[in-house]
Each structure stands twice: as structure tokens, then as C-alpha cells.
Write a protein that holds these residues in place. Structure first.
Motif, PDB file in Angstrom:
ATOM      1  N   LEU A  94       1.814   3.057  -3.251  1.00 10.20           N
ATOM      2  CA  LEU A  94       0.944   3.982  -3.991  1.00 10.20           C
ATOM      3  C   LEU A  94       1.519   5.400  -3.988  1.00 10.20           C
ATOM      4  O   LEU A  94       1.204   6.198  -4.857  1.00 10.20           O
ATOM      5  N   MET A 124     -13.827  13.713   1.466  1.00  9.27           N
ATOM      6  CA  MET A 124     -12.812  12.701   1.172  1.00  9.27           C
ATOM      7  C   MET A 124     -13.153  11.407   1.909  1.00  9.27           C
ATOM      8  O   MET A 124     -13.111  10.313   1.340  1.00  9.27           O
ATOM      9  N   LYS A 147       0.842  -1.213   0.000  1.00  8.93           N
ATOM     10  CA  LYS A 147       0.000   0.000   0.000  1.00  8.93           C
ATOM     11  C   LYS A 147       0.871   1.255   0.000  1.00  8.93           C
ATOM     12  O   LYS A 147       0.558   2.242  -0.668  1.00  8.93           O
ATOM     13  N   TYR A 148       1.959   1.241   0.764  1.00  5.37           N
ATOM     14  CA  TYR A 148       2.884   2.391   0.764  1.00  5.37           C
ATOM     15  C   TYR A 148       3.309   2.753  -0.661  1.00  5.37           C
ATOM     16  O   TYR A 148       3.536   3.917  -0.990  1.00  5.37           O
ATOM     17  N   MET A 151      -9.409   6.164   4.149  1.00  2.00           N
ATOM     18  CA  MET A 151      -8.730   5.594   2.986  1.00  2.00           C
ATOM     19  C   MET A 151      -8.106   4.246   3.348  1.00  2.00           C
ATOM     20  O   MET A 151      -8.249   3.260   2.622  1.00  2.00           O
ATOM     21  N   GLN A 190     -15.996  10.305   2.900  1.00  2.79           N
ATOM     22  CA  GLN A 190     -17.166   9.646   2.317  1.00  2.79           C
ATOM     23  C   GLN A 190     -16.831   9.025   0.969  1.00  2.79           C
ATOM     24  O   GLN A 190     -17.318   7.939   0.640  1.00  2.79           O
ATOM     25  N   THR A 191     -15.992   9.707   0.185  1.00  2.24           N
ATOM     26  CA  THR A 191     -15.606   9.148  -1.108  1.00  2.24           C
ATOM     27  C   THR A 191     -14.872   7.831  -0.920  1.00  2.24           C
ATOM     28  O   THR A 191     -15.020   6.906  -1.720  1.00  2.24           O
ATOM     29  N   TRP A 192     -14.098   7.725   0.155  1.00  4.89           N
ATOM     30  CA  TRP A 192     -13.394   6.471   0.445  1.00  4.89           C
ATOM     31  C   TRP A 192     -14.264   5.483   1.228  1.00  4.89           C
ATOM     32  O   TRP A 192     -13.765   4.465   1.714  1.00  4.89           O
ATOM     33  N   GLY A 193     -15.541   5.814   1.401  1.00  6.19           N
ATOM     34  CA  GLY A 193     -16.456   4.858   2.010  1.00  6.19           C
ATOM     35  C   GLY A 193     -16.540   4.927   3.524  1.00  6.19           C
ATOM     36  O   GLY A 193     -17.215   4.103   4.143  1.00  6.19           O
ATOM     37  N   ASN A 215     -10.640   1.439   3.970  1.00  2.00           N
ATOM     38  CA  ASN A 215     -11.158   0.977   2.680  1.00  2.00           C
ATOM     39  C   ASN A 215     -10.193   0.006   2.011  1.00  2.00           C
ATOM     40  O   ASN A 215     -10.604  -0.989   1.417  1.00  2.00           O
ATOM     41  N   MET A 216      -8.890   0.265   2.151  1.00  8.10           N
ATOM     42  CA  MET A 216      -7.885  -0.617   1.533  1.00  8.10           C
ATOM     43  C   MET A 216      -7.931  -2.029   2.099  1.00  8.10           C
ATOM     44  O   MET A 216      -7.625  -2.985   1.403  1.00  8.10           O
ATOM     45  N   PRO A 218      -2.279  10.009  -1.277  1.00  8.93           N
ATOM     46  CA  PRO A 218      -3.645  10.266  -1.754  1.00  8.93           C
ATOM     47  C   PRO A 218      -4.432  11.214  -0.841  1.00  8.93           C
ATOM     48  O   PRO A 218      -5.273  11.972  -1.310  1.00  8.93           O
TER      49      PRO A 218
END
Lengths: 453, 453
Positions: free
Chosen positions: B76, B173, B73-74, B146, B175-178, B149-150, B107
Motif C-alpha cells: 500500500l 485516525m 499490506k506493505y 490501522m 477511531q476512523t480505522w476502527g 483493522n487490516m 497511510p
């Protein structure tokens, strides 16, 4: 461990921009002087642009050197990383590799600085002290403010009033970089004052803002106007994106079967696509897809012909696909794709079947954008979501056909200052705007008034 | 051409975090159980944090392996680039080299994901399904959303109501990531309902939000609480920043004379500084400067002692510099620095003269931030502006003393969703808030109630 990003060292950055005029399969129809109907001469543009940029606009040379001073500024964020979207690939479960150029790493958050920096540099070299421009949602105005600040130029941005009021963040970026941002219509120009006299509450329009910016620049000896898309020299500066991508893909031993970008005026799309279009012209078997909004389907539905680049009819006549220079696009959130026309270079390549256009509805683009944010983490700009919708479509096709494909697309910018549009999507307040067919008839009539290409 | 950025290849990323507990020059005072006054045992925290993170919190090991899933993940956004600030150097005209780690490339736009991703991973590994946390301005809540979510975890963020209403972008942000974001006080918890019953219009506070988040997690078997700063394991995860910087500086043959970061709870500062603090403990002659706001001068003015980490007194007693757990910081825009205490590790290293604290007023930090944006282009977060003010001060000192210096600092995040604060600065609506001296007497009384370290 798998490799997520492909970097180039600074020493590997391309030293020249690529000019596709040298490789065009057929001649393009030249821009026309609206008064005489004759092909435009360099002098006709001298009051609007500095002569060194006009020369680039008309240059037939395949490669144009990037000045050292521009390269030095590019290094603040370039070469931009090429990413592999492993997480989305896994979710789509299709036989594809998905690569993307991350242009959101620039200080303004989009690809726009690639040409803003170059234009500011050439204006400064020509002795210009002040640049005027217009902006809609503010991507271009903020990029140019940043670039002018880098070269010590004054920057005056005319921003459509409704965006000025509703989208303060990009205006604040301009101001932080020292640019001056006027809500348009403004008291700064005769055009603006005239509109305000009749409609004191006018929300403004891109057409009015362009007229104001040109009026503000023209006739003022040390000032010029600047445009952030559509024109040849703007597309030229953006080709750094595709040239870097070619070097990066070479490093990992890949070449794309499909190249995708979203297209409004055409600059970010061209930036990635033109170096690959060159390969296609010379025989490579690849698909190059321009993703546009269904509500403003210039390439997929509009007629091809001569039209003005702006509502105020202050540009030359350009040979392009156009919904008519007085077309008013639906209020989609991808403000950068709400343009009636398309860069003449892109239009020509679509006519020649080098580039294939596709249209996407607003809701499917936001669905794609949220899927992206929840897999690849970076939140894309609403414009970029059109490219992502197209990538997902292509991946699903590859799965249906059982064909392995390498997809490359341009992640043109982040959506961190466009989050209100995601809120609207997530709370069910976004809509699709299919184009009424009458608009096409209307566009044909508008273009019918001018010479045929 | 000069080199602006130093990259590491993904294969060069550090594979272990650095735990300074193994190198502390003197023993630290342990956290105490507030009920018994005895050093805290691992079991005392088991309802709040997963046991694998509690083990990290208490670990004496110098190096702790970064799990492959976290490294993946890092990638990214990591390794983050190390930049040389040539343009600012030129303007300051001082005998200094200025390097900075650009943590704004993540991100979420800040360093926070370095620990968010690790915490989400360890929670998932421990079988946790849901993480609750609090957030002020939203940097932490967005990073944790974020990260959850991952790894397929539910994320519940209690956001101070006044920020929830006034700063919608970071909530969007989340909410966009859930993630789910509640304005705090909320109807979700007994604490929240109680506050709302008495004060239906309560603007909320970080203290209330922490209490709500802990209540939401504790007693719910598959849920845990998460904190974005202050604790040992959080600082540990951030050391990836400094470890990368050491490798990058080695590549260009430099080593810093001065290391600078802004400090609120201490996590971004620690992330850069602790690997260098290790070198200093072992004899290197360097300055390590923690830049804090003058309105909340924990390290420069507050007493050292045991205090609670939160207003609600739901944490253990921590040995640290503190303005008192009920201190209400002035409304500066650097929300991430408005914290009454300071990470115990940082507090201890200040007491041991390894770290030197400095305080800066709000206006000088924004002056520094605008100077940065107009030279190095990237717009910094208001928190980061404190580090920049300190860099400029150090450069000017080097000039006065005629000494050559290499300065390294942590550019902890960008300010693209904090632009309203720049607007306030540029239009003269920002103020300084010097701390009234009575507050120090008051803090001494608060800390006087608890055991002496």
C-alpha cells in the motif's frame, strides 16, 4: 504477487498539458465583460493576471509545453502513483477493477499544487513579486504558499475568518511555507475595513475574501491575483493527472469504462477526466462521472447561463451551471465543493453529454470514506469521499448488471487535517442538506438578469 | 533532467528482514527476569506477546522471511521512495549529496506501520483476537489501529490523557480505522481506576498507560500486548527501510559516507541504520549517527546498565543507556523521542562504537525543519527535525573540511498533524531544555539498584 501500484519513471512524465479547447465538439460561449456585455479581451484581465497566463486561458492549442522549471518542482511528488484498490474490490464483490490516482502524495496533500506551481512559475517569469489569493478551508491557500516559496514570491492569502479560527492546520501550513494568512474580512483592504466597520464580528465569506484578494493585487504593479479552480488555465495544469493515468493504465493493458472525480469548481475532476473526454469526443464508449454534493448540486439541478464567478461580481460573466453567485451552500465538510458555479469547460461538456453529473448526500459520502479507510487504509479528504461514493455506486451497478467494468477515479487528497469531520460523522453529528427546490427558481432569476449564452 | 526520486518496483521489495543479532561484534547482555535476576526465558513473555513474535525477539538468524500477507499490506505504500534533496543541497552549498527515505508516504504518515502490520499479522496467525497498547502523541496507536483493522483484530489503545485531550487528530485516525482509544488513566483497568480514585484529574503518563495496556491484555486468553519500539523484533521489522535504501542507492551507483536517523526508542533509526551497521561491522568506513534531543540525551549522557523499560516496572530488565525508568522528559514537541531508555540493540552498538550519538536542542531542530519545509516542501515531524538538524551539521562540516560526502537519512514521518508545534516555534513560544547534570547522578543511582551487565 499482484501489483498494487503502477509507477512512471520521472523520465516518463508527460511533457505537455492537454488543452481540450482544441477538441470541443461545439464552440463554447466566451466569458463576457460585465460592463459592456462583449466577449472579454486579453487586456481586460491584464491587471488581475500576468499576460502569459491570460494567453494560456485563451489558447486554442491542443498541447502546451510544461516548462522545465515546473517539471523540476513536479518531481517532488510526480508522477503520482496509480493504485489498484484490491481490498475495496474484494469487499464490494463486484465484477470491477478499481484504479485510482493518488494525488494525496503532494507536500500539501492534494492535487492543488499541480496548478499552484505552474501559476507561481508564470507569475515569476512575468516579473511579478507578490501573489494574492483567497481560500476557504485552506487547501488552495496552502498549495499556493508552498509554490510561491519555491519561486521566491511573496504570498498573501485571505482566509474566510470562520475557517481561519476553526481550521488552524492549513493556515499553519501556509505560515510554515512562509505565506502570510489574513483572516478575512481584514484591515488590509478597503473592502475588509468596510465590512469590519459595519460587522466587527463578521465570520467572513468566500465572496468577501475574493474581493479582498483582488483589491490587494490590482493596481499594485508587481502583484497579481491567483485562482485555484474554475478557469481554463487552472484545468489545463491539472491535466497532468489524466495524462499520467493514461500512460500508467497502458502499462498494465487496461482502459477505463468509467472515469470518476468529485467536482466543486471542477479542477481535480477536469485534471483526470479531460484527457479521457478527448477520447470520448473522438468515439470511445466510456462514462465520465462528476460527483457533486446534493447540498450544492450545480451540475445536476442548477440552470445553465451567464453568471459571475464570485459573490462580489468582480469576475467576468462566465457561461456555466450556477446556483446563483449569491447562493450560500450548506455547511458540509467538503469545503472544496461548496461553490455556486462550475468551470465553464466542465459545464459545456455536461451540456454536450460528454460528462454525466451525479449528486451525493453528505452521510453517504462519509460512509464511503470510512469504508475506504478501513479497506484501502489512506484516509480521504471529505471532497474525495464524493468520488468514492460514486465508485461504490458504479461497482454495485456493474454487479446488478453482471457487467465487467474498469473504474478509474481521482483520489484528490487526504483527510489528515480534516479529521474533525470524521469525528462528527462517527459520533452521529453530521447531517444531509437536500437543496430546497425554491433555490432553483431563485437561481433562474439571478441568471435571467444576464445575457443568454 | 536530474532524477529526484529513486523507486523500486514492487517486485524488487526485499523479501526478508535483517536481524543484526547474527552480526553483533560482541555478545549482548540478555534481558533479565526482574524477580529472579536470571536471563529471561520465552515462557516468561508468553502471557504478554504471542509465541511467534517471542521467537523473533530471541532469534539468532540473520535473515527472516517477510510473510506474503505482510508484503501485500506493505505494498500500500512500500517500497518507499528514496529522494535526493537537491534544493537543500543548493542552499547549504556544501560538497554533499543528501538522500532521504520518505517514510511519510504510509497511510499513518510515519514508519510505524512497518512493524504494526507485521505484529498484527503474527498475532492473528497465533489466534489472537485483540491487541492492547499504549500511545503518547498517537503515532504508534494510530499505526496499530490501522494494522489491526487490516487483519480483523480488535485494537485497544490507552492514550496519555493530556495528549488525548490536546492532540485529537491521531486519536481520530485511530477511531476512523476502527480502533478504540481510551484516555489513560481509564476506568478499564484496576491500575487506571486506582489512579483515578486518588487523582480524578490525573493528566496520565506513558508509565500509567503501559501498565493499563499490559493489564488489559494479560490474563485474557485471546488478547496480547504490543510495543511500537525498543524490542528486537520491532527493530527487525523496520529494517525493510535500510534494505530498500541499499537497493535504491545501488541503482544510482552511490553508497553513503554518513547514515543518520533520529532516535527515541530506536526503531526508525534502527530501521535505516542496521543494514549499514552490518556493513560497518564487516569493515566499511562510514559514520552512523543517532540524533537525539538534548532534553532527553539517553545515548550522549546517560549511564549504561540494566533498567526497566517502563515506569511501572512491568517489563524485563533491559541492558541499555537509561536516564532511569522514572525520568520525566521535558515537554518537547518531539513526543516520540521522549523516552528514558534506548533499544538494547542500539545501546549495544553505541557502546561498541558502531553508532555515534549526537544531541540537538529543540530550537535548532525546528530551525532545521522550517528550512527543510521551505526548500524540500514536505513538512517534517518534530522527531524527524532532529535528523535534519544533524544532516545540516554534517553538511556544514563537510564544507569546512572540504570533503565530498554522501549523506543518507531517514525522513521518518510528516508533521501535518503536529503543526501546532510549528506555530509555537514561528511565534517564539518554543524553548530549549538542557538536562540538569543532577539527573545523570540520579540515573546512575537508579541503575545501581540492578545487576551489572
Amino acid at each position: 504477487m499482484r501489483q498494487t501500484k503502477v509507477f512512471l519513471n520521472e523520465s516518463e512524465i508527460p511533457r505537455q498539458w492537454y488543452n481540450i479547447m482544441a477538441d470541443m465538439p461545439t464552440p463554447m460561449s466566451p466569458p463576457l465583460h460585465p460592463g459592456t456585455g462583449k466577449p472579454l479581451a486579453a487586456e481586460d484581465m491584464a491587471a488581475i493576471f500576468p499576460m502569459n497566463l491570460i494567453e494560456q486561458e485563451m489558447s486554442p492549442d491542443r498541447w502546451i509545453d510544461i516548462p522545465e522549471e515546473v517539471l523540476e518542482k513536479y518531481m517532488l511528488w510526480r508522477p503520482s502513483p496509480l493504485y489498484r484498490a484490491y481490498n475495496l474490490e474484494k469487499i464490494l464483490d463486484a465484477p470491477v477493477k478499481i484504479y485510482y490516482k493518488h494525488e494525496g502524495v503532494s507536500p500539501a496533500g492534494s492535487h492543488k499544487p499541480n496548478t499552484a506551481v505552474a501559476q507561481a512559475y508564470y507569475n515569476k517569469e512575468f516579473g511579478i513579486k507578490k501573489i494574492s489569493t483567497e481560500t476557504g478551508a485552506g487547501q488552495w491557500g496552502s498549495a499556493l504558499s508552498m509554490a510561491c516559496n519555491m519561486f521566491g514570491l511573496e504570498c498573501r492569502v485571505f482566509m474566510v475568518r470562520v475557517s481561519y479560527d476553526q481550521k488552524p492546520y492549513r493556515r499553519l501550513m501556509m505560515q510554515t511555507w512562509g505565506g502570510t494568512c489574513f483572516p478575512s474580512p481584514s484591515e488590509e483592504t478597503e473592502t475588509g475595513r468596510k465590512v469590519l466597520a459595519e460587522h466587527p464580528d463578521s465570520p467572513g465569506s468566500l465572496g468577501i475574501a475574493i474581493s479582498e484578494a483582488i483589491e490587494d493585487a490590482v493596481g499594485n504593479g508587481d502583484a497579481r491575483y491567483s485562482l485555484g479552480s474554475v478557469l481554463n488555465h487552472v484545468l489545463l495544469h491539472q491535466t497532468i493527472i489524466g495524462l499520467e493515468a493514461q500512460k500508467q493504465l497502458e502499462k498494465v493493458g487496461d482502459y477505463p469504462d468509467v472515469v470518476i472525480g468529485c467536482a466543486g469548481g471542477g479542477s481535480n475532476f477536469a485534471g483526470l477526466a479531460l484527457p479521457f473526454a478527448r477520447d470520448k469526443i473522438h468515439g470511445k464508449d466510456i462514462s465520465i462521472i462528476a460527483a457533486e454534493p446534493s447540498s450544492c448540486p450545480t451540475l445536476t439541478m442548477a440552470p445553465f447561463g451567464y453568471d459571475f464567478g464570485d459573490l462580489a461580481m468582480s469576475t467576468p460573466l462566465l457561461a456555466m451551471y450556477s446556483l446563483g453567485h449569491d447562493f450560500v451552500p450548506a455547511p458540509i465538510h467538503a469545503g472544496g465543493l461548496r461553490y455556486h458555479g462550475m468551470a465553464p469547460i466542465i459545464s459545456h461538456l455536461v451540456k454536450e453529454n460528454i460528462i454525466e453529473p451525479r449528486a451525493y448526500h453528505q452521510l453517504e459520502t462519509f460512509e464511503a470514506g470510512v469504508q475506504w479507510a478501513r479497506s484501502e487504509a489512506f484516509i480521504p479528504a471529505p471532497e474525495t469521499n464524493h468520488a468514492i461514493a460514486s465508485v461504490i455506486q458504479e461497482a454495485n451497478r456493474a454487479k446488478e448488471e453482471g457487467k465487467e467494468k474498469v473504474i478509474l477515479f481521482n483520489w484528490s487528497g487526504h483527510g489528515l487535517v480534516d479529521l474533525a469531520s470524521y469525528d462528527a460523522y462517527l459520533t452521529g453529528k453530521l447531517f444531509d442538506y437536500p437543496l430546497p427546490l425554491e433555490e432553483i427558481e431563485r437561481a433562474k432569476k439571478v441568471l435571467g438578469q444576464y445575457p443568454k449564452p
